[in-house]
Design an enzyme around this catalytic site. Structure first.
Site, short mmCIF file in Angstrom:
data_model
loop_
_atom_site.label_atom_id
_atom_site.label_comp_id
_atom_site.label_asym_id
_atom_site.label_seq_id
_atom_site.Cartn_x
_atom_site.Cartn_y
_atom_site.Cartn_z
N ARG A 138 73.04 25.84 -26.57
CA ARG A 138 73.50 24.45 -26.49
C ARG A 138 74.80 24.43 -25.72
O ARG A 138 75.69 25.24 -25.97
CB ARG A 138 73.69 23.84 -27.87
CG ARG A 138 74.37 22.47 -27.77
CD ARG A 138 74.34 21.70 -29.06
NE ARG A 138 73.00 21.21 -29.34
CZ ARG A 138 72.74 20.30 -30.28
NH1 ARG A 138 73.71 19.81 -31.02
NH2 ARG A 138 71.50 19.92 -30.49
N HIS A 183 66.67 18.07 -24.30
CA HIS A 183 66.67 18.64 -25.65
C HIS A 183 65.20 18.76 -26.03
O HIS A 183 64.70 18.02 -26.88
CB HIS A 183 67.44 17.73 -26.60
CG HIS A 183 67.77 18.37 -27.93
ND1 HIS A 183 67.29 19.59 -28.32
CD2 HIS A 183 68.53 17.92 -28.95
CE1 HIS A 183 67.75 19.87 -29.53
NE2 HIS A 183 68.51 18.87 -29.93
N LYS A 203 85.18 27.49 -18.03
CA LYS A 203 84.78 27.94 -16.70
C LYS A 203 83.51 28.80 -16.74
O LYS A 203 83.24 29.51 -17.69
CB LYS A 203 85.91 28.73 -16.06
CG LYS A 203 87.00 27.83 -15.54
CD LYS A 203 86.55 27.11 -14.27
CE LYS A 203 87.52 25.99 -13.93
NZ LYS A 203 86.99 25.09 -12.93
N ARG A 226 72.67 20.82 -37.80
CA ARG A 226 71.24 20.74 -38.08
C ARG A 226 70.40 21.54 -37.10
O ARG A 226 69.57 22.34 -37.50
CB ARG A 226 70.82 19.26 -38.06
CG ARG A 226 69.41 19.05 -38.54
CD ARG A 226 69.01 17.66 -38.16
NE ARG A 226 70.20 16.99 -37.68
CZ ARG A 226 70.69 15.91 -38.21
NH1 ARG A 226 70.10 15.37 -39.22
NH2 ARG A 226 71.77 15.36 -37.71
N THR A 227 70.64 21.34 -35.82
CA THR A 227 69.81 22.03 -34.84
C THR A 227 69.97 23.54 -34.96
O THR A 227 68.99 24.29 -35.00
CB THR A 227 70.16 21.57 -33.41
OG1 THR A 227 70.01 20.17 -33.35
CG2 THR A 227 69.25 22.21 -32.38
#
Lengths: 430, 324
Positions: free
Chosen positions: B117, B147, B95, B67-68
């Protein structure tokens, strides 16, 4: 005729807390040892005279925890680079945790490290042996063989033993042979995957948190086991005020328990991780202002007997990641002395006490004959200008690790000469 | 070393959008007003404005999201930007070196904006600190930290329904501890002048020092939602049972699940929100989720306008800041 092996340190303010000396005088050094203090011995013709006017002359510093990254982690640093940095910091004795690769859990690795350092001749390097094989917390290491190979104590480093029965056995076995157990008190389950102090800052930044209880639960457990086994337990790098209080009670009950603190814990707090500064990612985590003040007062009172650098040099990549993914630790050899002197400036303790916590304090905890300027003792000496201001920059650090949150800080106190076993191993060029 | 305001340029305009922390009411209000002006775009036949024509926006997702990521993509396309979507499996690139390398490679392709994200708190700050000066970074969720675009679309939804924030009581229910959404909502609600922000959860799901964030803490749902104007339900993840934070979904629903009967404790015109995806029957009853007080689907569609506003403002700041 002058003798190159004879050195005179003239007119310095000699501070030797072990012998309660604080006076302006001369030191005579011959054949690696302190020959005399004050009166010039007959027939002494120095090959070198160091003018220490307006400088402080004290025993070479004893650092109970410095990682030199060798063997196995040479991409971060090595014994050569880090003992040079130690000499620049006035440190002449370095105690070296066993979490190398391979782990120092056999006499062979211990011997390797000691010989390697002896070749460098910058500082005395004394390894700790692993308390359990591979630091896995399961089988005891050959503690006696490690001791015979030169290990000054045993420790499981940052891998505290989770199984209480194995911890008990390890302490009992160590106590049998008069070996000191060095413990980093931390309950692994309570630590979980935490990377910051459980407090207002980690709550807001959403960083996985390590509660104070992760340390206090372990300190309480370990003190109970010290009482049960009679083993001398030394706590590495306390971080919380409550742990200091529990330790003080243990000491009042005459239990064989001692502790040290990393110098950064005396200056930084959880507030410093704001903005996700990975140079402030340390283990144990930076805690609250109240904790910092309790550590300072425990140190002033002597409940905490030593300040150490907790030196952990890293390559730049180790700190170039989001905060939780970075490796913990600070490169601290070169800022140990000035950050300790800063405590004197801030009125935490008098100068002689501060120097004691860097010299005879740590030496006495480990039963070492260093950190004092007795006649006949090894000529390990630090000479520093107590009024010199300098700014910490990557350019003036010689450690292979430049990972320090103190970059940009103006510090006071700069080492001008370091003598190790009667040799000048560092001399500041003006 | 720490710089709370790396998200603002020298004129105090948005350069990055990483967290609500350190911003002010004026700026948040400007975002909401700008979003308001973009809501019309979606209803047109040609759903595009040319504001970011020729710009390259990269959705850099180290964590799964549908969705995002989709709403960011739609928002970018409505602003006429070119969009690159990168889903990078974090297990393969755990890493930091790889993260930096990825960044350098994308910068070489002249990306103007990263929408990031990542599973680690602080990842968006890290990327912003290491990006070229002309690049803007928008945080689409970092660990448990922040967020902020979700929080702003929630604020937009609240303002649409309730008008002013002063005088409002808002309750956030559920797993605050692990929620970057809740952290951002709390900061935004307080900055916008909300009268009372409440959190409702068992202590195992609350950060130890949550009160220092400016909230009132409740452990009883009925008490906590009494007389509130807005209820925000958070998603409960199944892992929480395994981590011994809760005994069972059943007991959680018994204590903290929002049902129609319990909803009656709130104000009669209270709205029910959820950042999604919802767990029906775990934190919220279907009747409530689909009921007349639920604004959950509106949140999704407002998300596009709010993200358009934030993207255009950060890119506008670039042009004005003269970084090029």
């Amino acid at each position: 005729m002058s003798n190159a092996r004879q050195i005179l340190i003239r007119n310095g303010r000699l501070i030797d807390p072990a012998n309660a000396i604080d006076t302006v005088t001369d030191i005579y050094i011959a054949d690696k040892r302190i020959l005399a203090i004050g009166e010039q011995p007959e027939g002494f013709v120095p090959g070198r005279v160091i003018d220490a006017t307006n400088k402080i002359v004290c025993p070479g510093l004893v650092d109970l925890s410095a990682r030199l990254r060798e063997p196995g982690l040479e991409h971060k640093a090595n014994i050569g680079s880090e003992t040079k940095a130690a000499a620049k910091g006035g440190i002449t004795t370095l105690c070296f945790p066993p979490d190398t690769d391979p782990v120092i859990d056999t006499p062979a690795v211990a011997t390797l490290v000691i010989r390697r350092a002896q070749r460098e001749r910058n500082a005395r390097v004394l390894p700790y042996g692993a308390m359990t094989q591979g630091l896995a917390g399961e089988q005891l290491s050959e503690m006696v063989a490690l001791k015979r190979a030169g290990c000054i104590a045993v420790t499981n480093a940052y891998m505290p033993i989770a199984n209480t029965l194995i911890e008990r056995r390890a302490l009992e076995y160590a106590a049998t042979f008069g070996i000191i157990a060095v413990l980093r008190p931390e309950d692994r389950h309570l630590r979980d995957n935490g990377c910051a102090h459980e407090g207002p800052v980690s709550s807001r930044l959403g960083l996985p948190a390590i509660p104070e209880a992760a340390e206090t639960v372990a300190v309480a457990r370990d003190i109970a086991l010290a009482e049960h086994t009679g083993c001398h337990v030394h706590f590495r790098s306390l971080s919380s005020g409550t742990a200091v209080r529990i330790l003080e009670q243990g000491q009042q009950n005459r239990l064989p328990v001692t502790a040290d603190v990393a110098v950064h814990q005396l200056h930084l707090t959880e507030m410093d991780i704001e903005g996700f500064d990975s140079n402030c990612h340390v283990q144990p985590p930076l805690r609250s202002l109240t904790d910092r003040d309790a550590l300072r007062s425990g140190l002033a009172k002597g409940v905490i007997g030593a300040i150490c650098s907790d030196h952990q040099p890293h390559e730049p990549d180790a700190k170039e990641a989001p905060f939780p993914a970075t490796e913990p630790g600070i490169s601290g050899l070169e800022t140990l002395l000035p950050l300790t002197l800063k405590l004197v400036d801030e009125g935490v303790m008098p100068l002689t006490t501060a120097i004691a916590r860097l010299t005879c304090g740590p030496a006495d905890i480990m039963g070492l004959p260093y950190g004092r300027l007795n006649t006949g003792a090894s000529a390990d000496i630090c000479i520093f200008d107590p009024d010199k201001h300098w700014i910490v920059t990557p350019q003036n650090l010689i450690s292979a690790g430049h990972n320090t949150p103190f970059l940009g800080w103006e510090l006071t106190g700069e080492v001008t000469h370091t003598l190790f076993e009667g040799n000048i191993v560092f001399e500041r060029k003006e | 070393m720490s710089d709370q305001n790396i998200q603002l340029n020298e004129d105090g305009r948005l350069k990055h959008f990483l967290t609500i922390d350190g911003l002010n009411k004026t700026l948040l209000t400007e975002i909401l007003d700008t979003a308001e002006s973009f809501t019309g775009v979606s209803e047109r036949t040609v759903k595009k404005v040319p504001l970011l024509r020729g710009k390259v926006i990269c959705n850099l997702f180290f964590e799964n999201s549908t969705r995002t990521r989709t709403t960011f993509e739609v928002a970018a396309k409505r602003l006429s930007a070119d969009v690159l979507n990168l889903n990078i499996n974090t297990s393969a690139t755990a890493k930091g070196e790889t993260l930096l390398d990825t960044l350098r490679n994308l910068e070489a392709m002249h990306v103007d904006m990263f929408v990031v994200r990542h599973a680690d708190s602080g990842a968006a700050h890290f990327i912003a600190n290491h990006s070229a000066p002309h690049v803007s970074v928008i945080n689409a969720g970092d660990g448990r930290h922040s967020h902020p675009t979700q929080a702003m679309l929630d604020m937009f939804t609240i303002r649409r329904h309730k008008g002013e924030f002063t005088g409002l009581r808002v309750a956030i229910v559920g797993d605050i501890m692990h929620s970057r959404v809740a952290r951002s909502q709390i900061l935004a609600l307080n900055l916008l002048g909300t009268s009372e922000v409440r959190v409702i959860a068992p202590r195992t799901l609350l950060p130890a020092h949550v009160r220092t964030m400016g909230v009132h803490v409740y452990h009883d749902l009925m008490e906590g939602i009494k007389d509130v104007d807005v209820i925000i339900m958070l998603r409960l993840q199944k892992e929480r049972m395994r981590g011994a934070l809760l005994p069972s979904e059943h007991e959680y629903f018994q204590l903290f699940g929002l049902t129609q009967a319990r909803l009656a404790a709130a104000k009669p015109d209270a709205i029910v929100m959820h950042p999604g995806p919802i767990n029906r029957g775990v934190e919220i009853d279907s009747v409530v989720a689909d009921g007349p007080q639920s604004v959950i689907l509106q949140q999704v569609s407002f998300g596009i306008a709010v993200r358009m506003a934030i993207m255009s403002m950060t890119m506008g700041a670039q042009a004005q800041g003269g970084a090029r």
